[in-house]
Each structure stands twice: as structure tokens, then as C-alpha cells.
Write an enzyme that holds these catalytic residues in place. Structure first.
Site, PDB file in Angstrom:
ATOM      1  N   GLU A  40       0.839  -1.209   0.000  1.00 25.28           N
ATOM      2  CA  GLU A  40       0.000   0.000   0.000  1.00 25.28           C
ATOM      3  C   GLU A  40       0.869   1.251   0.000  1.00 25.28           C
ATOM      4  O   GLU A  40       0.597   2.219  -0.729  1.00 25.28           O
ATOM      5  CB  GLU A  40      -0.901  -0.016   1.231  1.00 25.28           C
ATOM      6  CG  GLU A  40      -1.694   1.258   1.468  1.00 25.28           C
ATOM      7  CD  GLU A  40      -2.094   1.433   2.923  1.00 25.28           C
ATOM      8  OE1 GLU A  40      -2.480   2.551   3.285  1.00 25.28           O
ATOM      9  OE2 GLU A  40      -2.010   0.458   3.698  1.00 25.28           O
ATOM     10  N   ASP A  44       0.534   3.732  -3.218  1.00 28.76           N
ATOM     11  CA  ASP A  44       0.042   5.099  -3.047  1.00 28.76           C
ATOM     12  C   ASP A  44       0.852   6.055  -3.926  1.00 28.76           C
ATOM     13  O   ASP A  44       0.298   6.896  -4.647  1.00 28.76           O
ATOM     14  CB  ASP A  44       0.151   5.487  -1.569  1.00 28.76           C
ATOM     15  CG  ASP A  44      -0.239   6.927  -1.302  1.00 28.76           C
ATOM     16  OD1 ASP A  44      -1.319   7.341  -1.755  1.00 28.76           O
ATOM     17  OD2 ASP A  44       0.530   7.646  -0.638  1.00 28.76           O
ATOM     18  N   ASN A 113      -7.032   1.171   0.583  1.00 24.93           N
ATOM     19  CA  ASN A 113      -5.730   0.587   0.896  1.00 24.93           C
ATOM     20  C   ASN A 113      -5.419  -0.602  -0.011  1.00 24.93           C
ATOM     21  O   ASN A 113      -4.281  -0.771  -0.466  1.00 24.93           O
ATOM     22  CB  ASN A 113      -5.700   0.135   2.360  1.00 24.93           C
ATOM     23  CG  ASN A 113      -5.782   1.291   3.329  1.00 24.93           C
ATOM     24  OD1 ASN A 113      -5.545   2.447   2.962  1.00 24.93           O
ATOM     25  ND2 ASN A 113      -6.130   1.009   4.571  1.00 24.93           N
ATOM     26  N   GLU A 116      -4.479   0.544  -3.529  1.00 22.16           N
ATOM     27  CA  GLU A 116      -3.093   1.005  -3.546  1.00 22.16           C
ATOM     28  C   GLU A 116      -2.129  -0.173  -3.488  1.00 22.16           C
ATOM     29  O   GLU A 116      -1.099  -0.182  -4.185  1.00 22.16           O
ATOM     30  CB  GLU A 116      -2.854   1.957  -2.371  1.00 22.16           C
ATOM     31  CG  GLU A 116      -3.580   3.287  -2.503  1.00 22.16           C
ATOM     32  CD  GLU A 116      -3.500   4.146  -1.264  1.00 22.16           C
ATOM     33  OE1 GLU A 116      -3.749   5.362  -1.385  1.00 22.16           O
ATOM     34  OE2 GLU A 116      -3.213   3.617  -0.175  1.00 22.16           O
TER      35      GLU A 116
END
Length: 233
Positions: A40, A44, A113, A116
Site C-alpha cells: 500500500e 500510493d 488501501n 493502492e
């Protein structure tokens, strides 16, 4: 067709290392010894870079401030949860019992989450080009939708950024000072720092929510926190 194969088909990407996809789908509440958090973290940044590049390339006449706000809409919790919904990602989540019985499959923060983490997993598994191709299929349409739509009222972080940059022009950062609670239901505490000076704090069930609370507090008491702005006016 297995669940994993169905998701790979939806992504139009086949993992050389299936363990990466498993990791990306595993919530910390499982206690499996691995979860999506590291992927994650990487994903991101991968998603934000892709969206930034896409908007920069395809909308050359749109000013930076508008691009920044549009990007925020695309990559915010609700925006990524929307993409996850289009992928039917909730079907593939690997949750602990607590999250399973507490509607974890529909929580926007978990969907964000995981989205990502999947981006991070594709990047690790197939490299830059593979990640770009997957993200283009997933996000290009959404980017176009957002760019066609009028801007909503700015969120607290965006409004504070604009106010600071339009006046005292100091650097803004949000620093996580603490977190507590179980992995499936955490509380984060964030400190807002402007120009190297601690201004106020916020808390929330995600880092982004805590940042929004801190920014809202700063806006509500702006004259108190930034008296120099009044002096310059």
C-alpha cells in the site's frame, strides 16, 4: 475460474508471483504474518505519479491549482474506493473475522488501501511499464470524468494550502505523532506543522482523516494561529 484468476482477468494482468497478489489482498486483521501495508505504501506513490502524469500530459492548458484539486478527487479515499468498486474488489479481500463481521468488505478505507496495494504489487511484479498499463485501464476513464466535472467546494486541506500559499507562503506538513487501537480499527494522531512550527493536531480512523481534521481546526482558528497574516494584510 478461481477468485484470484478472476481478479487477474479484471486487471488484465497475470502475476508472475501470485504471492504478491495474495499479500495485496490480505488485511492486517488476518494475523497472517504478512499483509497489504508495505505494498500500500508503494502503491500510493505509484497511483499518484500515474494520475499526475496523465493529467499533466492530457490537459496542457489546465492550471496547476486545478490539476492539484482534480488529482486529489481522483486519489482520495472515496475516489480509490470507487475504482475498487468497479473492479468488484470487495469479493477478493482476505479479512480477519472481526472485519468480516463488521462490514469490512464495504469500508472505503479498506478498499482504498487494497487498491493502492494492488498497484504496488503490479509495480513490484512487472515493473513500471506493467503498472502504467494497468493503471491506464483502471484510471483513464475516471480521470476524464473528474476533469469534465465542476470542482466541488475545496476540502479542508486544499483550502488551507491555498490560504497559506496565497499569504504567508510557508511549507505545510502533516506528521503522524501516534497511533493506537487494533490494526483493523486504528486511530491516528497527526500534527499540522507550518513553516517548522507546530500549529494544531487532528485524529481520525485514517491518516488522511486525521489530516483533514487538523486542517479544519487550523482554518477555524486561522487568525489565532497565523497572526502574522493579519499583520501583512
Amino acid at each position: 475460474m478461481s477468485h484470484r484468476a478472476a481478479l487477474e482477468e479484471a486487471l488484465d494482468y497475470s502475476f508472475a508471483d501470485p504471492g504478491l497478489l495474495e499479500e495485496a489482498l490480505t488485511h492486517p486483521s488476518c494475523g497472517a504474518g504478512y499483509d497489504y501495508e508495505r505494498l500500500e505504501f508503494l502503491g500510493d506513490a505509484v497511483i499518484e505519479l500515474f494520475v499526475s502524469s496523465f493529467l499533466f500530459t492530457n490537459y496542457p492548458d489546465v492550471p496547476e491549482g486545478t490539476l492539484t484539486r482534480k488529482r486529489a478527487i481522483i486519489v482520495c479515499t472515496e475516489g480509490l474506493a470507487l475504482i475498487a468498486g468497479r473492479l468488484e474488489l470487495s469479493r477478493y479481500l482476505i479479512l480477519g473475522h472481526g472485519e468480516e463481521v463488521n462490514s469490512g468488505r464495504t469500508k472505503a478505507s479498506i478498499l482504498e488501501n487494497t487498491m493502492e496495494a494492488i498497484a504496488g504489487a503490479v509495480y513490484v511484479d512487472g515493473g513500471y511499464q506493467a503498472a502504467w498499463q494497468v493503471l491506464d485501464r483502471l484510471f483513464a476513464g475516471r480521470c476524464a470524468e473528474v476533469m469534465r466535472s465542476p470542482l466541488p467546494a475545496a476540502d479542508s486541506k486544499s483550502r488551507l494550502q491555498e490560504k497559506i500559499q496565497g499569504g504567508i507562503k510557508q511549507e505545510i506538513s502533516y506528521e503522524v505523532t501516534a497511533s493506537e487501537g487494533p490494526p483493523h480499527s486504528p486511530t491516528f494522531y497527526v500534527e499540522l506543522v507550518v513553516g517548522g512550527r507546530s500549529i494544531c493536531a487532528g485524529r481520525g480512523s485514517s491518516k488522511k482523516a486525521a489530516e483533514q481534521m487538523a486542517a479544519a481546526e487550523a482554518l477555524e482558528h486561522f487568525d489565532e494561529y497565523f497572526p502574522e497574516e493579519n499583520t501583512q494584510a
